[in-house]
Design an enzyme around this catalytic site. Structure first.
Site, PDB file in Angstrom:
ATOM      1  N   ASP A  43       0.817  -1.223   0.000  1.00 20.24           N
ATOM      2  CA  ASP A  43       0.000   0.000   0.000  1.00 20.24           C
ATOM      3  C   ASP A  43       0.849   1.271   0.000  1.00 20.24           C
ATOM      4  OD1 ASP A  43       0.967  -0.272   2.525  1.00 20.24           O
ATOM      5  OD2 ASP A  43      -0.941   0.143   3.542  1.00 20.24           O
ATOM      6  N   HIS A 246      22.876   5.818 -19.255  1.00 25.35           N
ATOM      7  CA  HIS A 246      21.914   6.141 -18.186  1.00 25.35           C
ATOM      8  C   HIS A 246      22.180   5.313 -16.933  1.00 25.35           C
ATOM      9  CE1 HIS A 246      18.699   8.288 -20.859  1.00 25.35           C
ATOM     10  NE2 HIS A 246      19.776   9.008 -20.643  1.00 25.35           N
ATOM     11  N   ASP A 263      25.030  13.469 -13.999  1.00 25.70           N
ATOM     12  CA  ASP A 263      23.927  13.986 -14.823  1.00 25.70           C
ATOM     13  C   ASP A 263      22.736  14.073 -13.891  1.00 25.70           C
ATOM     14  OD1 ASP A 263      21.875  14.507 -16.603  1.00 25.70           O
ATOM     15  OD2 ASP A 263      22.504  13.000 -18.088  1.00 25.70           O
ATOM     16  N   ASP A 274      18.366  20.002 -16.459  1.00 22.53           N
ATOM     17  CA  ASP A 274      19.098  18.802 -16.906  1.00 22.53           C
ATOM     18  C   ASP A 274      20.546  19.202 -17.168  1.00 22.53           C
ATOM     19  OD1 ASP A 274      19.863  16.405 -18.032  1.00 22.53           O
ATOM     20  OD2 ASP A 274      18.537  16.527 -19.779  1.00 22.53           O
ATOM     21  N   HIS A 353      24.787   9.274 -29.046  1.00 26.49           N
ATOM     22  CA  HIS A 353      23.473   9.887 -28.781  1.00 26.49           C
ATOM     23  C   HIS A 353      23.389  11.234 -29.469  1.00 26.49           C
ATOM     24  CE1 HIS A 353      25.189  12.602 -25.697  1.00 26.49           C
ATOM     25  NE2 HIS A 353      25.822  11.553 -25.195  1.00 26.49           N
ATOM     26  N   HIS A 357      17.735  17.814 -26.686  1.00 25.82           N
ATOM     27  CA  HIS A 357      16.299  17.506 -26.715  1.00 25.82           C
ATOM     28  C   HIS A 357      15.558  18.692 -26.132  1.00 25.82           C
ATOM     29  CE1 HIS A 357      16.727  16.663 -22.360  1.00 25.82           C
ATOM     30  NE2 HIS A 357      17.821  16.001 -22.689  1.00 25.82           N
ATOM     31  N   HIS A 364      12.521  15.138 -21.212  1.00 25.37           N
ATOM     32  CA  HIS A 364      12.536  15.009 -22.670  1.00 25.37           C
ATOM     33  C   HIS A 364      11.186  15.531 -23.109  1.00 25.37           C
ATOM     34  CE1 HIS A 364      15.656  11.577 -22.080  1.00 25.37           C
ATOM     35  NE2 HIS A 364      16.208  12.757 -22.032  1.00 25.37           N
ATOM     36  N   GLU A 394      24.228  18.774 -25.212  1.00 28.11           N
ATOM     37  CA  GLU A 394      24.913  17.780 -24.380  1.00 28.11           C
ATOM     38  C   GLU A 394      25.801  16.804 -25.150  1.00 28.11           C
ATOM     39  OE1 GLU A 394      22.251  14.693 -22.770  1.00 28.11           O
ATOM     40  OE2 GLU A 394      20.571  15.938 -23.396  1.00 28.11           O
ATOM     41  N   TYR A 398      32.595   8.642 -25.205  1.00 29.82           N
ATOM     42  CA  TYR A 398      32.604   7.460 -24.345  1.00 29.82           C
ATOM     43  C   TYR A 398      33.519   6.432 -24.997  1.00 29.82           C
ATOM     44  CZ  TYR A 398      28.368  10.077 -23.397  1.00 29.82           C
ATOM     45  OH  TYR A 398      27.494  11.107 -23.140  1.00 29.82           O
ATOM     46  N   ARG A 415      30.368  13.666 -20.505  1.00 29.05           N
ATOM     47  CA  ARG A 415      29.280  14.407 -21.168  1.00 29.05           C
ATOM     48  C   ARG A 415      29.251  15.791 -20.543  1.00 29.05           C
ATOM     49  NH1 ARG A 415      25.897  10.787 -20.884  1.00 29.05           N
ATOM     50  NH2 ARG A 415      24.683  11.202 -19.016  1.00 29.05           N
ATOM     51  N   GLU A 417      26.708  18.993 -20.397  1.00 28.45           N
ATOM     52  CA  GLU A 417      25.311  19.308 -20.741  1.00 28.45           C
ATOM     53  C   GLU A 417      24.839  20.571 -20.047  1.00 28.45           C
ATOM     54  OE1 GLU A 417      22.380  16.350 -19.431  1.00 28.45           O
ATOM     55  OE2 GLU A 417      20.960  17.138 -20.914  1.00 28.45           O
TER      56      GLU A 417
HETATM   57  N1  GLY Z   1      19.376  13.211 -18.211  1.00 34.51           N
HETATM   58  C1  GLY Z   1      18.870  12.644 -19.390  1.00 34.51           C
HETATM   59  C2  GLY Z   1      19.375  13.340 -20.564  1.00 34.51           C
HETATM   60  O1  GLY Z   1      20.366  14.026 -20.488  1.00 34.51           O
HETATM   61  O2  GLY Z   1      18.791  13.302 -21.606  1.00 34.51           O
HETATM   62 MN    MN Z   2      19.532  15.792 -21.456  1.00 35.41          MN
HETATM   63 MN    MN Z   3      21.078  14.880 -18.653  1.00 35.08          MN
END
Ligand code: GLY
Ligand code: MN
Ligand code: MN
Length: 447
Positions: A43, A246, A263, A274, A353, A357, A364, A394, A398, A415, A417
């Site tokens: 619950d 991720h 991140d 983000d 990637h 976004h 996103h 971003e 890698y 990364r 970003e």
């Molecule tokens: N934190 C997810 C992205 O950077 O898209």
């Molecule tokens: Mn992002």
């Molecule tokens: Mn991110």
């Protein structure tokens, strides 16, 4: 659950704009539900988060709520929500109840949620188009079907139920792409808190700490500044873990000589931030780490230069890609020519990637990345950026171990970003409350 907004005017203005669109198309009725509560185990529930489209039009954050908008001879905005209930409120906290909700949020009418089946079919009559999230979740689909059938039943005496159905989500996505002043102000707050949290992580990190300890520092900083939630699950990745895109913050120890990729972004008053930074656990980038790090910063600079009104959404990605690919050649990660590796896609071994976004109520965020309304079949051109759009920039790199890759770069994942607001002349990175240049990060870490 977040507090009701102080200023309800932007929400009323968005309902008005949507109803104008509906009227221009012959009139109709829009029906949207908020998100349902979800059980985590037995619950115990997951922290509740309302639906973003529903929030965008209402500002209302309680579960068990529906919005009905009627655009006809006269406009009507009607809320269905949980009724007041002394005992439930004793356990779960105060509810608005329909009367107070209508008064506070400026709905023309509000009813208890149990009245939906009785009232919605009648509200549907004489409006040609039903706007709803079509083929969304089963619960909403089922109820819409039943209400349409009930409206059909009632349609004697010259009244007609809607004969057309249109998905309301793309209309809302188009609106949500361009942030209004209140959204930009909230996103600046989210950006500032998140930047502060990243700076805190840089100050406290030491070799020997575990990933979850860094996560705890970030969450502490988010929450103590009023953020209600993270915008997405926090990534804290030590050393080679950073090559998992991720990777959730785990238990790994940050070793002397490791980079740590963070991140993390908070959500405040329903809006996301983000940010990613990658910094050395011991406060000094090694030579190879620095070479790759500076490459992501240069790629981000190039992408930011290409982020301006009138530019295509993909221009930033292409700009970042050119810089990254040239760097991969210079550092002997790749062989060949720039045009060659861009053409072959060989860079995707190290950069797999996209460069950004949309960002907003969802991390996103919604919105087509291509221009809407172009003929089916043809590949639609990338969306032109407009003032007031918000997106991330971003780039990353890698490097997994491989015989044909210089060993100095093995297991480095980076990364960089930031969140960009498209301005009248270019873009503003609203998350630069945390430094990005390697020398500035090292200086901060020495403090
Ligand atoms: N934190 C997810 C992205 O950077 O898209
Ligand atoms: Mn992002
Ligand atoms: Mn991110």
């Amino acid at each position: 659950m977040s507090l009701p907004p102080d200023d309800i005017a932007p929400f009323a203005a968005r309902r008005q704009r949507l109803m104008e669109r509906m009227r221009a198309d012959g009139g109709g009725i829009a029906i949207l539900a908020t998100a349902q509560e979800a059980i985590r185990n037995r619950d115990a529930e997951y922290p509740y988060r309302h639906d973003s489209d529903f929030f965008y039009l209402t500002g209302f954050t309680e579960p068990d709520a529906w919005l009905v908008l009627v655009a006809g001879a006269t406009d009507r905005a009607v809320l269905f929500c949980r009724p007041r209930h002394v005992e439930h409120e004793l356990w779960e906290g105060k509810r608005f109840g329909p009367e107070a909700a209508a008064a506070y949020f400026g709905f023309d009418d509000a009813h208890p949620i149990d009245a939906l089946d009785e009232l919605v079919p009648a509200l549907m009559l004489d409006h040609p188009t039903l706007y709803a999230p079509l083929a969304g979740d089963k619960r909403t689909d089922g109820r819409l079907r039943r209400w349409l059938a009930a409206a059909q039943e009632k349609s004697r005496g010259g009244h007609t139920p809607p004969t057309r159905q249109q998905d309301v989500r793309p209309l809302l996505a188009g609106m949500r792409l361009i942030k209004d002043a209140s959204e930009i102000a909230t996103m600046r707050r989210a950006a500032k808190i998140s930047a502060g949290a990243h700076a805190r992580a840089m100050r406290v990190v030491r070799p020997g700490m575990r990933e979850y300890e860094i996560e705890a520092e970030l969450l502490y900083e988010f929450r103590r500044h009023g953020a209600q939630s993270v915008a997405y699950n926090t990534i804290v990745a030590a050393g080679a873990n950073a090559c998992v895109l991720h990777y959730p913050a785990g238990e790994a120890v940050l070793r002397d000589g490791d980079l740590v990729l963070v991140d993390a972004g908070c959500e405040i008053d329903s809006y996301a931030s983000d940010i990613t930074r990658t910094f050395p656990a011991n406060g000094r980038y090694s030579g190879p780490q620095r070479a790759l790090y500076d490459l992501t910063v240069a790629a981000q600079d190039a992408a930011a230069q290409a982020t301006a009104p009138g530019r295509g959404f993909n221009d930033a990605h292409e700009a970042a890609l050119r810089v990254l690919a040239q760097g991969m050649l210079d550092l002997k990660l790749l062989k060949g020519s720039l045009d060659g590796v861009l053409e072959s896609g060989d860079y995707s071994r190290f950069y797999m990637h996209r460069t950004g976004h949309w960002l907003g109520l969802d991390v996103h965020d919604v919105g087509d990345y291509r221009e809407p309304g172009t003929a089916a079949g043809a590949e639609r051109p990338w969306r032109k950026l407009e003032t007031g759009m918000m997106l991330t920039i971003e780039p990353g790199i890698y490097v997994r171990p491989a015989d044909d890759v210089p060993e100095a770069y093995w297991n480095i994942g980076i990364r960089t970003e930031d969140d960009a607001l498209v301005t009248d002349v270019g873009c503003e990175l609203i998350t630069r409350g945390v430094p990005v240049q390697a020398t500035e990060i090292e200086a901060l870490m020495r403090e």
